[in-house]
Design a protein around this motif. Structure first.
Motif, PDB file in Angstrom:
ATOM      1  N   SER A  57     -39.854  71.026  46.995  1.00 53.84           N
ATOM      2  CA  SER A  57     -40.711  71.579  45.941  1.00 53.84           C
ATOM      3  C   SER A  57     -41.543  70.469  45.309  1.00 53.84           C
ATOM      4  O   SER A  57     -41.221  69.287  45.420  1.00 53.84           O
ATOM      5  N   PHE A  58     -42.601  70.877  44.622  1.00 54.69           N
ATOM      6  CA  PHE A  58     -43.459  69.889  43.978  1.00 54.69           C
ATOM      7  C   PHE A  58     -42.714  69.154  42.875  1.00 54.69           C
ATOM      8  O   PHE A  58     -42.928  67.964  42.667  1.00 54.69           O
ATOM      9  N   ARG A  59     -41.795  69.840  42.178  1.00 58.09           N
ATOM     10  CA  ARG A  59     -41.044  69.143  41.119  1.00 58.09           C
ATOM     11  C   ARG A  59     -40.153  68.048  41.720  1.00 58.09           C
ATOM     12  O   ARG A  59     -39.854  67.066  41.061  1.00 58.09           O
ATOM     13  N   ILE A 117     -41.084  66.154  44.262  1.00 55.18           N
ATOM     14  CA  ILE A 117     -42.026  65.050  44.460  1.00 55.18           C
ATOM     15  C   ILE A 117     -42.301  64.376  43.113  1.00 55.18           C
ATOM     16  O   ILE A 117     -42.311  63.149  43.011  1.00 55.18           O
ATOM     17  N   GLU A 118     -42.493  65.193  42.080  1.00 54.73           N
ATOM     18  CA  GLU A 118     -42.758  64.653  40.737  1.00 54.73           C
ATOM     19  C   GLU A 118     -41.600  63.803  40.245  1.00 54.73           C
ATOM     20  O   GLU A 118     -41.809  62.714  39.705  1.00 54.73           O
ATOM     21  N   LEU A 170     -41.340  65.064  51.478  1.00 44.34           N
ATOM     22  CA  LEU A 170     -41.341  66.518  51.470  1.00 44.34           C
ATOM     23  C   LEU A 170     -40.877  67.031  52.825  1.00 44.34           C
ATOM     24  O   LEU A 170     -41.310  66.513  53.860  1.00 44.34           O
ATOM     25  N   THR A 192     -45.056  74.686  49.199  1.00 43.83           N
ATOM     26  CA  THR A 192     -45.408  73.527  48.381  1.00 43.83           C
ATOM     27  C   THR A 192     -46.568  72.774  49.003  1.00 43.83           C
ATOM     28  O   THR A 192     -47.519  72.386  48.314  1.00 43.83           O
ATOM     29  N   THR A 247     -49.829  74.809  48.484  1.00 38.85           N
ATOM     30  CA  THR A 247     -50.329  74.916  47.108  1.00 38.85           C
ATOM     31  C   THR A 247     -50.633  73.573  46.440  1.00 38.85           C
ATOM     32  O   THR A 247     -51.328  73.545  45.432  1.00 38.85           O
ATOM     33  N   HIS A 248     -50.116  72.477  46.984  1.00 41.46           N
ATOM     34  CA  HIS A 248     -50.343  71.152  46.381  1.00 41.46           C
ATOM     35  C   HIS A 248     -50.872  70.152  47.405  1.00 41.46           C
ATOM     36  O   HIS A 248     -50.561  68.954  47.330  1.00 41.46           O
ATOM     37  N   ALA A 299     -52.487  66.829  46.145  1.00 45.45           N
ATOM     38  CA  ALA A 299     -51.549  65.937  45.457  1.00 45.45           C
ATOM     39  C   ALA A 299     -50.523  65.330  46.412  1.00 45.45           C
ATOM     40  O   ALA A 299     -49.891  64.330  46.075  1.00 45.45           O
ATOM     41  N   LEU A 300     -50.363  65.912  47.589  1.00 42.10           N
ATOM     42  CA  LEU A 300     -49.350  65.448  48.545  1.00 42.10           C
ATOM     43  C   LEU A 300     -49.927  64.591  49.670  1.00 42.10           C
ATOM     44  O   LEU A 300     -49.214  64.267  50.617  1.00 42.10           O
TER      45      LEU A 300
END
Length: 183
Positions: free
Chosen positions: A133-135, A137-138, A149, A158, A161-162, A165-166
């Motif tokens: 999930s993006f969280r 990665i954050e 990821l 993920t 949608t991101h 950012a990835l």
């Protein structure tokens, strides 16, 4: 792809080690390993790379399951690992819902700080965090880990949608493929 042997690999649980569910994984019967994930953890142990797990488990606060059920799920993981159960050095979990605004719920770094303190391993560029999930990665970035990821679990969503950012984040089909890349 990776040049340094990791000092530690931290894994998200649902979607990385075991199949995820939008209805939450609530019992040991619902907890089913993703193909290759158990073998991947065993391979990390064989190469003397410690493994920890950092997982949000808001199903507890939502009343969907209790700490005993969570313990049973983790016991199933240890049972599947068999003689390699000691590959998992620590499991840190957050039982809260997002509205609690706790410090342990990813993407906040409380779970990773707990792991670092318990294992006495400082976070640097030799600590990888593998999530779907993006969280995930954050939290890896927030704690100073290398984010990874996997496309299993919610990983494909993920990635879609991101995507922007990835761009700099290594992406693998699953945990086993990631582990092969670091060995």
């Amino acid at each position: 792809m990776f040049k340094k042997k990791p000092a530690l690999v931290i894994l998200d649980r649902d979607g990385v080690i075991n199949e995820d569910s939008d209805a939450y994984v609530k019992s040991k019967d619902e907890w089913q390993p993703i193909v290759g994930s158990i073998e991947a953890i065993k391979l990390l142990k064989k190469h003397h790379i410690p493994v920890a797990i950092a997982t949000n488990q808001s199903g507890i606060a939502r009343g969907l399951f209790d700490l005993f059920a969570l313990h049973e799920m983790h016991q199933k993981l240890y049972t599947l690992l068999g003689q390699d159960a000691d590959a998992i050095w620590h499991i840190a979990f957050c039982p809260h819902v997002p509205e609690d605004e706790c410090m342990c719920r990813k993407p906040k770094v409380g779970l990773l700080e707990e792991i670092s303190q318990k294992l006495k391993i400082p976070f640097n560029k030799k600590v990888y965090f593998v999530g779907d999930s993006f969280r995930d990665i954050e939290v890896a970035y927030n704690a100073g880990c290398i984010p990874v990821l996997v496309k299993s679990g919610k990983g494909l969503k993920t990635l879609t949608t991101h995507q922007e950012a990835l761009k700099e984040v290594p992406v693998f089909d699953n945990l086993y493929q990631f582990v092969e890349s670091i060995l």
